[in-house]
Design an enzyme around this catalytic site. Structure first.
Site, mmCIF file in Angstrom:
data_model
loop_
_atom_site.group_PDB
_atom_site.id
_atom_site.type_symbol
_atom_site.label_atom_id
_atom_site.label_comp_id
_atom_site.label_asym_id
_atom_site.label_seq_id
_atom_site.Cartn_x
_atom_site.Cartn_y
_atom_site.Cartn_z
ATOM 1 N N ASN A 217 -5.281 4.303 2.062
ATOM 2 C CA ASN A 217 -4.631 3.874 3.309
ATOM 3 C C ASN A 217 -3.648 2.756 2.997
ATOM 4 O O ASN A 217 -3.456 2.393 1.836
ATOM 5 C CB ASN A 217 -5.676 3.429 4.334
ATOM 6 N N LYS A 296 -5.837 18.595 -12.771
ATOM 7 C CA LYS A 296 -4.802 18.592 -11.730
ATOM 8 C C LYS A 296 -4.799 19.938 -10.988
ATOM 9 O O LYS A 296 -4.766 20.998 -11.625
ATOM 10 C CB LYS A 296 -3.443 18.332 -12.375
ATOM 11 N N PHE A 330 -13.654 -6.914 10.428
ATOM 12 C CA PHE A 330 -12.340 -6.748 11.052
ATOM 13 C C PHE A 330 -12.390 -5.436 11.823
ATOM 14 O O PHE A 330 -13.134 -4.531 11.449
ATOM 15 C CB PHE A 330 -11.227 -6.671 9.999
ATOM 16 N N LYS A 344 -18.215 -2.432 17.578
ATOM 17 C CA LYS A 344 -18.474 -2.644 16.138
ATOM 18 C C LYS A 344 -19.399 -3.847 15.922
ATOM 19 O O LYS A 344 -20.219 -3.835 15.009
ATOM 20 C CB LYS A 344 -17.157 -2.818 15.385
HETATM 21 O O1 PMT Z 1 -4.658 -5.544 3.652
HETATM 22 P P1 PMT Z 1 -3.510 -5.857 4.608
HETATM 23 O O2 PMT Z 1 -2.273 -5.035 4.309
HETATM 24 O O3 PMT Z 1 -3.229 -7.334 4.720
HETATM 25 O O4 PMT Z 1 -3.961 -5.373 6.073
HETATM 26 C C1 PMT Z 1 -4.948 -6.053 6.745
HETATM 27 C C2 PMT Z 1 -5.926 -5.097 7.462
HETATM 28 C C3 PMT Z 1 -5.199 -4.359 8.558
HETATM 29 C C4 PMT Z 1 -6.496 -4.093 6.459
HETATM 30 C C5 PMT Z 1 -7.095 -5.989 8.033
HETATM 31 O O5 PMT Z 1 -6.564 -6.926 8.902
HETATM 32 C C6 PMT Z 1 -8.151 -5.125 8.726
HETATM 33 O O6 PMT Z 1 -8.066 -4.823 9.900
HETATM 34 N N1 PMT Z 1 -9.204 -4.716 7.970
HETATM 35 C C7 PMT Z 1 -10.223 -3.764 8.434
HETATM 36 C C8 PMT Z 1 -9.760 -2.365 8.223
HETATM 37 C C9 PMT Z 1 -10.831 -1.361 8.627
HETATM 38 O O7 PMT Z 1 -11.374 -0.678 7.806
HETATM 39 O O8 PMT Z 1 -11.118 -1.405 9.919
HETATM 40 P P2 PMT Z 1 -12.230 -0.459 10.612
HETATM 41 O O9 PMT Z 1 -12.103 -0.778 12.048
HETATM 42 O O10 PMT Z 1 -12.107 0.951 10.169
HETATM 43 O O11 PMT Z 1 -13.606 -1.011 10.043
HETATM 44 C C10 PMT Z 1 -14.344 -2.048 10.693
HETATM 45 C C11 PMT Z 1 -15.000 -2.944 9.674
HETATM 46 O O12 PMT Z 1 -15.937 -2.166 8.919
HETATM 47 C C12 PMT Z 1 -14.062 -3.598 8.703
HETATM 48 O O13 PMT Z 1 -14.477 -4.923 8.496
HETATM 49 C C13 PMT Z 1 -14.225 -2.768 7.436
HETATM 50 O O14 PMT Z 1 -14.051 -3.572 6.257
HETATM 51 C C14 PMT Z 1 -15.663 -2.302 7.546
HETATM 52 N N2 PMT Z 1 -15.940 -0.993 6.921
HETATM 53 C C15 PMT Z 1 -15.254 0.123 7.288
HETATM 54 C C16 PMT Z 1 -15.544 1.328 6.689
HETATM 55 C C17 PMT Z 1 -16.559 1.393 5.717
HETATM 56 N N3 PMT Z 1 -16.885 2.537 5.127
HETATM 57 N N4 PMT Z 1 -17.236 0.280 5.391
HETATM 58 C C18 PMT Z 1 -16.947 -0.912 5.978
HETATM 59 O O15 PMT Z 1 -17.554 -1.945 5.665
#
Ligand code: PMT
Length: 410
Positions: A217, A296, A330, A344
């Site tokens: 991503n 590949k 986040f 969340k």
């Molecule tokens: O890296 P940058 O370019 O500076 O961009 C910043 C950002 C947009 C990546 C950052 O600000 C952000 O929003 N990070 C969280 C991205 C994300 O995965 O969001 P989510 O809503 O899908 O997940 C919620 C939370 O669960 C997040 O804290 C994520 O780290 C966590 N997660 C998600 C999926 C997973 N399999 N395991 C996790 O722990």
């Protein structure tokens, strides 16, 4: 104030770059003493380093014994920083195993200085799980590593293993040298996180489709790195688990590089019991490719089918094992920001969430700024205007401090 680097040169073709490193360090006014292993002497004559460092060179064979009236302990004491460049798989393995059987490894063992390795080796050696495990082990013990670069290697292979370029190595050493004085001053000014241990995650993860393709991503790691740097600057002990990004961090931060979500989970699970707070700014891939290929994929048909399976949710896993840690996630959303963010908090047992609308200009992925709302588990919500990710990091840390204080008051 005089600053001294003791540089270990081990046997690899990158020895020629090590000579440039010595020359650059000298230009910065840094005293350099070089220890060469027996194998390094096959690549470059000690005279080269002797001339550049203007100091006698210690070799395993003690070819210049008169030059050193002192043993490895005195050299170890002289070092403000020890730099091993190039660092072969062999020297990394020896140090990880506690072996001290030559001048370089005994000096490393006797030194209390910061020790930084600049690995250089064939890509298959570098990716060998034994080498990776040794690197992980040494990082966990506080040794520093300067990531090798990717490209055409001297052995004819293409991939990761080329020693970092001399300017990058020198800038890392300068950071380490200045850190002692700078951080003492900086911490005296603002050390409100001293004694606190943080685990921060950053960047995307990648999931292999075949050896040349992957799913990932747009995360650049900027947000997570900003949090890690801010926490470190405020005196915290910081472990940063990051997916593949193009960013470097302060050498004092314990950086663990991973590729996949499952690797990120493993690194986080390991660090979690030892920390006081977790900030999960990473954007881990939610799915991995079940039917990934070792070769590949050829364009034989118009379509191919990838079978995706859900990756573990790292934050949720940590949330279910929480023992007093402050857990901050986040939420990257493009609609219903607040509703999804609140869901969340509950689903992942969080203390706080940083909700950012990643479709808003100046927010989210790969920009230097962010626009966000902080929501805590007790339901309180604060919205913030656009600001730099560094400023955002400090606000997030301030709120974490408040949450920590509230916890201790209870
Ligand atoms: O890296 P940058 O370019 O500076 O961009 C910043 C950002 C947009 C990546 C950052 O600000 C952000 O929003 N990070 C969280 C991205 C994300 O995965 O969001 P989510 O809503 O899908 O997940 C919620 C939370 O669960 C997040 O804290 C994520 O780290 C966590 N997660 C998600 C999926 C997973 N399999 N395991 C996790 O722990």
């Amino acid at each position: 104030m005089s600053r001294n680097v003791v540089m270990g040169v081990t046997g690899g073709i990158a020895c020629y770059k090590a000579a440039d490193v010595v020359s650059r360090l000298k230009k910065e006014g840094i005293g350099v003493d070089v220890i060469m292993t027996k194998n390094a002497c096959h690549f470059v004559d000690p005279l080269t380093f002797r001339t550049l460092s203007k100091n006698p060179v210690v070799t395993d064979t003690f070819a210049t014994p008169e030059a050193w009236k002192v043993g490895h302990v005195a050299l170890a004491e002289k070092a403000d920083v020890m730099l091993i460049a190039p660092a072969t798989a062999n020297v990394i393995g020896k140090v990880a195993a506690g072996i001290a059987d030559d001048m370089l490894t005994t000096t490393i063992m006797a030194s209390r200085a910061k020790i930084v390795f600049a690995p250089a080796m064939n890509v298959n050696m570098y990716e060998n799980p034994i080498v990776q495990e040794n690197i992980r082990r040494l990082k966990a013990l506080g040794y520093y590593f300067i990531e090798p670069g990717s490209g055409m290697l001297a052995c004819g292979y293409e991939g990761k293993g080329r020693m970092a370029e001399p300017p990058e190595i020198v800038s890392c050493v300068l950071k380490l040298l200045s850190e002692d004085t700078e951080t003492t001053e900086r911490k005296a000014e603002n050390s409100d996180l001293a004694g606190k241990r943080f685990l921060v995650t950053a960047g995307p993860t990648t999931e292999k489709i075949d050896p040349v393709r992957y799913i990932s991503n747009r995360s650049s790691g900027k947000m997570g790195f900003a949090v890690a740097e801010a926490a470190f600057a405020r005196g915290a002990d910081v472990t940063l688990v990051t997916g593949p990004v193009k960013l470097s961090c302060s050498p004092g931060i314990r950086r663990i590089d991973v590729s996949t979500t499952r690797e990120m989970l493993k690194a986080c699970e390991k660090a979690f019991p030892e920390v006081d707070a977790v900030v999960k700014a990473a954007a881990p891939a939610d799915f991995y490719v079940v039917n990934s290929c070792d070769h590949k994929i050829k364009k034989k048909s118009d379509t191919i089918t990838l079978e995706l399976a859900q990756n573990p949710d790292i934050l949720k896993t940590l949330g279910s094992r929480k023992e007093g840690q402050i857990l901050v996630g986040f939420a990257a959303e493009t609609r219903n920001l607040e509703t999804y963010a609140r869901e969340k908090i509950a689903a992942k047992n969080l203390d706080m969430i940083v909700a950012n609308d990643v479709s808003a200009p100046g927010a989210g992925f790969d920009v230097d700024t962010n626009i966000f709302t902080l929501i805590t588990a007790d339901g309180r919500k604060t919205e913030y205007e656009k600001m730099t990710k560094s400023e955002a990091a400090d606000i997030i840390l301030d709120r974490i401090m408040e949450l920590m204080e509230q916890k201790t008051e209870k």
